[in-house]
Design an enzyme around this catalytic site. Structure first.
Site, PDB file in Angstrom:
ATOM      1  N   THR A  61       0.574  -0.959   0.345  1.00 53.26           N
ATOM      2  CA  THR A  61       0.220   0.185   0.054  1.00 53.26           C
ATOM      3  C   THR A  61       0.603   1.314   0.184  1.00 53.26           C
ATOM      4  O   THR A  61       2.295   1.027   0.443  1.00 53.26           O
ATOM      5  CB  THR A  61      -0.360   0.118   0.939  1.00 53.26           C
ATOM      6  OG1 THR A  61      -0.223  -0.216   1.822  1.00 53.26           O
ATOM      7  CG2 THR A  61      -1.657  -1.293   1.214  1.00 53.26           C
ATOM      8  N   ASP A  91       4.505   1.226   1.953  1.00 56.40           N
ATOM      9  CA  ASP A  91       5.176   1.635   1.171  1.00 56.40           C
ATOM     10  C   ASP A  91       5.973   3.077   1.509  1.00 56.40           C
ATOM     11  O   ASP A  91       5.886   3.862   0.360  1.00 56.40           O
ATOM     12  CB  ASP A  91       5.045   1.410  -0.774  1.00 56.40           C
ATOM     13  CG  ASP A  91       6.388   1.611  -1.187  1.00 56.40           C
ATOM     14  OD1 ASP A  91       8.010   1.442  -0.427  1.00 56.40           O
ATOM     15  OD2 ASP A  91       6.432   1.385  -2.578  1.00 56.40           O
ATOM     16  N   ARG A  92       5.935   3.141   2.621  1.00 48.23           N
ATOM     17  CA  ARG A  92       6.096   4.857   3.263  1.00 48.23           C
ATOM     18  C   ARG A  92       7.959   5.504   3.435  1.00 48.23           C
ATOM     19  O   ARG A  92       7.264   6.718   2.550  1.00 48.23           O
ATOM     20  CB  ARG A  92       5.379   4.503   4.874  1.00 48.23           C
ATOM     21  CG  ARG A  92       5.996   6.035   5.625  1.00 48.23           C
ATOM     22  CD  ARG A  92       5.013   6.752   4.848  1.00 48.23           C
ATOM     23  NE  ARG A  92       4.880   8.344   5.089  1.00 48.23           N
ATOM     24  CZ  ARG A  92       6.085   8.942   5.292  1.00 48.23           C
ATOM     25  NH1 ARG A  92       6.814   8.594   4.761  1.00 48.23           N
ATOM     26  NH2 ARG A  92       5.298  10.441   6.268  1.00 48.23           N
ATOM     27  N   LYS A  93       8.586   4.826   2.823  1.00 50.06           N
ATOM     28  CA  LYS A  93       9.678   5.338   2.557  1.00 50.06           C
ATOM     29  C   LYS A  93      10.168   6.153   3.229  1.00 50.06           C
ATOM     30  O   LYS A  93      10.507   7.626   3.691  1.00 50.06           O
ATOM     31  CB  LYS A  93       9.718   5.946   1.188  1.00 50.06           C
ATOM     32  CG  LYS A  93       9.384   5.104   0.574  1.00 50.06           C
ATOM     33  CD  LYS A  93       9.914   5.940  -1.525  1.00 50.06           C
ATOM     34  CE  LYS A  93       9.546   4.631  -2.895  1.00 50.06           C
ATOM     35  NZ  LYS A  93       8.092   3.897  -2.662  1.00 50.06           N
ATOM     36  N   ILE A  97      14.066  12.475  10.865  1.00 44.35           N
ATOM     37  CA  ILE A  97      14.805  11.961  11.599  1.00 44.35           C
ATOM     38  C   ILE A  97      14.434  11.535  12.950  1.00 44.35           C
ATOM     39  O   ILE A  97      13.168  11.455  12.602  1.00 44.35           O
ATOM     40  CB  ILE A  97      14.689  13.496  12.892  1.00 44.35           C
ATOM     41  CG1 ILE A  97      13.804  13.527  13.462  1.00 44.35           C
ATOM     42  CG2 ILE A  97      15.964  13.953  12.355  1.00 44.35           C
ATOM     43  CD1 ILE A  97      14.136  14.701  14.859  1.00 44.35           C
TER      44      ILE A  97
HETATM   45  P1  BMP Z   1       4.034   0.380 -10.931  1.00 47.36           P
HETATM   46  O1  BMP Z   1       4.514  -1.105 -10.648  1.00 47.36           O
HETATM   47  O2  BMP Z   1       2.875   0.519 -10.725  1.00 47.36           O
HETATM   48  O3  BMP Z   1       5.248   1.227 -11.118  1.00 47.36           O
HETATM   49  O4  BMP Z   1       4.288   1.131  -9.643  1.00 47.36           O
HETATM   50  C1  BMP Z   1       5.681   0.863  -8.908  1.00 47.36           C
HETATM   51  C2  BMP Z   1       5.203   0.990  -6.793  1.00 47.36           C
HETATM   52  O5  BMP Z   1       6.270   0.741  -6.555  1.00 47.36           O
HETATM   53  C3  BMP Z   1       5.151   1.558  -6.898  1.00 47.36           C
HETATM   54  O6  BMP Z   1       3.982   2.060  -5.608  1.00 47.36           O
HETATM   55  C4  BMP Z   1       6.432   2.959  -6.509  1.00 47.36           C
HETATM   56  O7  BMP Z   1       6.340   3.533  -5.689  1.00 47.36           O
HETATM   57  C5  BMP Z   1       7.223   1.758  -6.064  1.00 47.36           C
HETATM   58  N1  BMP Z   1       8.618   2.164  -6.027  1.00 47.36           N
HETATM   59  C6  BMP Z   1       9.087   2.250  -7.523  1.00 47.36           C
HETATM   60  O8  BMP Z   1       8.460   2.155  -7.971  1.00 47.36           O
HETATM   61  N2  BMP Z   1      10.493   2.646  -7.633  1.00 47.36           N
HETATM   62  C7  BMP Z   1      11.695   1.939  -6.661  1.00 47.36           C
HETATM   63  O9  BMP Z   1      13.068   2.224  -6.496  1.00 47.36           O
HETATM   64  C8  BMP Z   1      10.692   2.314  -5.240  1.00 47.36           C
HETATM   65  C9  BMP Z   1       9.195   2.391  -5.270  1.00 47.36           C
HETATM   66  O10 BMP Z   1       8.315   2.058  -3.990  1.00 47.36           O
END
Ligand code: BMP
Length: 270
Positions: A61, A91-93, A97
């Site tokens: 998500t 996938d909040r990244k 800090i």
């Molecule tokens: P898509 O397969 O539709 O391109 O989506 C890729 C998903 O993976 C998105 O949610 C994006 O935020 C995530 N993502 C990415 O594409 N590359 C990264 O390096 C890191 C990610 O989290």
């Protein structure tokens, strides 16, 4: 890397309960597929989880995309995760800090610690963020202690990504210091290529984004590899978004991704 072993074997050997559960789920469902559910409202998100739940190991998500987010979404998502036996990766990244990130993760508007078995963070700000999330995840009083894991965002799929070289190496070094929380990486390949394992027990899980069976890129710098190529390079779980949910028939597409990634895994482990 233990990428030549089966998920079942790795589940048995691995000390972290979240990794055990990931591998057991993969084995039980014969799926190493993660759907990137980049939906923008609750109804679409829950419908997708229910529709694709049978074919995935993990549901990924971006909960801050949900325009009508409410606590009941968290309840419903948790119920679907039990119904279909998938885990949830937010996938909040996280990138701030340590003290701020603890509040973004646990509590806060989006209730991430309640629904996400797995979250990820960037080490741009150094090791403190990992220490902070590790403390919260392993706190004696945390309800979901031992059911939460952290991935370090070690590489990115976009053109010109700066998460390369020494940055990626630092991710591996930091990961080794927090084995109670850090379960692995978001990366495009096994990172034993970058820094060889320091012990025969070491087994980081690799989640791989930027996976698409048909497209090579999008118009905003995204770059893709196929499920087969990702698994062959040592990825453990492949993550696809638009390649599945934007396909004409998302169920058929999910099945095709599942099949391709699983066959590549069987090839790798035979
Ligand atoms: P898509 O397969 O539709 O391109 O989506 C890729 C998903 O993976 C998105 O949610 C994006 O935020 C995530 N993502 C990415 O594409 N590359 C990264 O390096 C890191 C990610 O989290």
């Amino acid at each position: 890397s233990k990428s030549n072993l089966t998920y079942a074997a790795r589940a048995k050997l691995h000390p972290h309960p979240v990794v055990k559960k990931l591998f057991e789920t993969a084995e039980a469902k014969q799926s190493n597929l993660i759907i990137s559910a980049d939906m923008t409202n609750s109804k679409d998100l829950l419908e997708l989880a229910d529709l694709l739940g049978p074919y995935i190991a993990v549901f990924k998500t971006h909960i801050d995309l949900i325009s009508d987010f409410s606590p009941s979404l968290v309840t419903s998502l948790k119920a679907l995760s039990i119904k279909h036996n998938f885990m949830v990766f937010e996938d909040r990244k996280f990138v701030d800090i340590g003290a701020t990130v603890q509040k973004q993760y646990h509590g806060g508007a989006l209730r991430i610690s309640e629904f996400a078995h797995v979250v990820n963070c960037s080490i741009l700000a150094g090791e403190g963020i990992v220490q902070a999330l590790s403390e919260t995840m392993t706190d004696e009083n945390f309800e979901y202690k031992e059911d939460r894991g952290l991935l370090l965002l070690a590489e990115m799929t976009t053109k010109g990504s700066m998460a390369v070289g020494g940055y990626t190496e630092s991710c591996v070094n930091i990961a080794r210091k927090y084995p109670d929380a850090v379960i692995g990486f978001v990366a495009m390949r096994a990172l034993t290529e970058v820094l060889p394992a320091t012990s025969s027990e070491e087994d980081f899980v690799v989640f791989t984004t930027g996976v698409n069976r048909l497209a090579k890129e999008d118009k905003l710098g995204q770059q893709y590899q196929t499920p087969k190529d990702a698994i062959t390079r040592g990825s453990d779980f492949v993550i696809a978004g638009r390649g599945i949910y934007a396909a004409e028939d998302p169920v058929e597409s999910a099945k095709a991704y599942q099949r391709e990634a699983w066959e590549a895994y069987l090839d790798r482990t035979k």
